[in-house]
Design a protein around this motif. Sequence first.
Motif, PDB file in Angstrom:
ATOM      1  N   LYS A 183       0.827  -1.208   0.000  1.00  0.00           N
ATOM      2  CA  LYS A 183       0.000   0.000   0.000  1.00  0.00           C
ATOM      3  C   LYS A 183       0.861   1.258   0.000  1.00  0.00           C
ATOM      4  CE  LYS A 183      -3.803   2.150   2.551  1.00  0.00           C
ATOM      5  NZ  LYS A 183      -4.667   2.050   3.754  1.00  0.00           N
ATOM      6  N   SER A 224       3.659  15.476 -13.099  1.00  0.00           N
ATOM      7  CA  SER A 224       2.643  16.190 -13.873  1.00  0.00           C
ATOM      8  C   SER A 224       2.512  17.637 -13.424  1.00  0.00           C
ATOM      9  CB  SER A 224       1.295  15.479 -13.741  1.00  0.00           C
ATOM     10  OG  SER A 224       0.873  15.466 -12.390  1.00  0.00           O
ATOM     11  N   ILE A 235       2.357   1.846  -3.476  1.00  0.00           N
ATOM     12  CA  ILE A 235       1.379   2.399  -4.416  1.00  0.00           C
ATOM     13  C   ILE A 235       1.175   3.887  -4.160  1.00  0.00           C
ATOM     14  CG2 ILE A 235      -1.046   2.305  -5.117  1.00  0.00           C
ATOM     15  CD1 ILE A 235      -0.960  -0.713  -4.536  1.00  0.00           C
ATOM     16  N   GLU A 236       1.088   4.298  -2.895  1.00  0.00           N
ATOM     17  CA  GLU A 236       0.887   5.715  -2.566  1.00  0.00           C
ATOM     18  C   GLU A 236       2.095   6.548  -2.969  1.00  0.00           C
ATOM     19  OE1 GLU A 236       0.003   5.750   1.564  1.00  0.00           O
ATOM     20  OE2 GLU A 236      -2.070   5.036   1.308  1.00  0.00           O
ATOM     21  N   LYS A 237       3.307   6.019  -2.772  1.00  0.00           N
ATOM     22  CA  LYS A 237       4.508   6.757  -3.174  1.00  0.00           C
ATOM     23  C   LYS A 237       4.556   6.937  -4.690  1.00  0.00           C
ATOM     24  CE  LYS A 237       7.511   5.569   0.714  1.00  0.00           C
ATOM     25  NZ  LYS A 237       8.758   4.860   1.151  1.00  0.00           N
ATOM     26  N   GLN A 238       4.206   5.920  -5.426  1.00  0.00           N
ATOM     27  CA  GLN A 238       4.201   6.027  -6.884  1.00  0.00           C
ATOM     28  C   GLN A 238       3.172   7.056  -7.344  1.00  0.00           C
ATOM     29  OE1 GLN A 238       6.346   4.517  -8.992  1.00  0.00           O
ATOM     30  NE2 GLN A 238       5.400   5.784 -10.574  1.00  0.00           N
ATOM     31  N   ARG A 239       2.030   7.116  -6.663  1.00  0.00           N
ATOM     32  CA  ARG A 239       1.002   8.096  -7.005  1.00  0.00           C
ATOM     33  C   ARG A 239       1.508   9.516  -6.747  1.00  0.00           C
ATOM     34  NH1 ARG A 239      -4.306   6.786  -4.029  1.00  0.00           N
ATOM     35  NH2 ARG A 239      -4.047   4.914  -5.312  1.00  0.00           N
ATOM     36  N   GLU A 240       2.228   9.720  -5.631  1.00  0.00           N
ATOM     37  CA  GLU A 240       2.782  11.039  -5.338  1.00  0.00           C
ATOM     38  C   GLU A 240       3.814  11.440  -6.378  1.00  0.00           C
ATOM     39  OE1 GLU A 240       4.348  10.778  -1.441  1.00  0.00           O
ATOM     40  OE2 GLU A 240       2.391  10.636  -0.437  1.00  0.00           O
ATOM     41  N   ASP A 252       3.927  10.496  -9.531  1.00  0.00           N
ATOM     42  CA  ASP A 252       3.202  10.836 -10.758  1.00  0.00           C
ATOM     43  C   ASP A 252       2.614  12.243 -10.668  1.00  0.00           C
ATOM     44  OD1 ASP A 252       3.838   8.356 -11.721  1.00  0.00           O
ATOM     45  OD2 ASP A 252       1.930   7.432 -11.150  1.00  0.00           O
ATOM     46  N   GLU A 253       2.066  12.585  -9.493  1.00  0.00           N
ATOM     47  CA  GLU A 253       1.484  13.919  -9.325  1.00  0.00           C
ATOM     48  C   GLU A 253       2.556  15.005  -9.386  1.00  0.00           C
ATOM     49  OE1 GLU A 253      -0.626  13.754  -5.678  1.00  0.00           O
ATOM     50  OE2 GLU A 253      -2.289  12.543  -6.493  1.00  0.00           O
TER      51      GLU A 253
END
Length: 204
Positions: free
Chosen positions: A133, A147, A136-141, A143-144
């Motif tokens: 978990k 961008s 996944i959260e680190k990868q989402r950060e 990506d943000e």
Amino acid sequence: MGGFFSKSKKPVSRITPQDKAVLELKQQRDKLKQYQKKIEINLERDRQLAKKLLAQDKRDKAKSLLKKKKYQEQLLLNADIQLEKIEQLTHDLEFTQIEIQVLDGLKTGNEALKKVHAILNIDEIEKILDETKEGIEKQREIDELISGQLTEEDNEAIEAELEDMLDVKDQLPEVPMDEIPETEKEDIPERPERVKAPKIALEA
């Protein structure tokens, strides 16, 4: 040297006591069926012989054959009862073997589950899920952040590049879709045929 003189191991027999018991029961069953067939042949023979004796007015002998026939019929009935018992016992033994195989399979499965549970306990499973978990959260950060690094000038440059692509597309000449007319054949004057000269005969 010891390898040559060592005693060879005897192969382990895969035949269980239950297999031997089933085999013996089937052999007894086959013997009983043969015995029944023999009695049925004797019964038919005695019945025909009793008819002949009655036709010859030998009533006492015919009566003796019928008594023998009655006794044999009782033997045939007893053989049927024994055969039914053997069939039932054979079925029970074969089904017991299947149950033993199922129990062995369950035992092996339970042992495998115990080994898995010994390797992975609940705390370790929860730890793995938490780490997954967090990943996944680190990868989402990430990506943000990637961008969000584009400035307003970058966005305007991207829009301008898109407009240039559209303008280039509009400036391209259109490909004619009409069929190309065939070129007319030029009128070529036909060549006149050559007039053959008459042959002159030579005088001798």
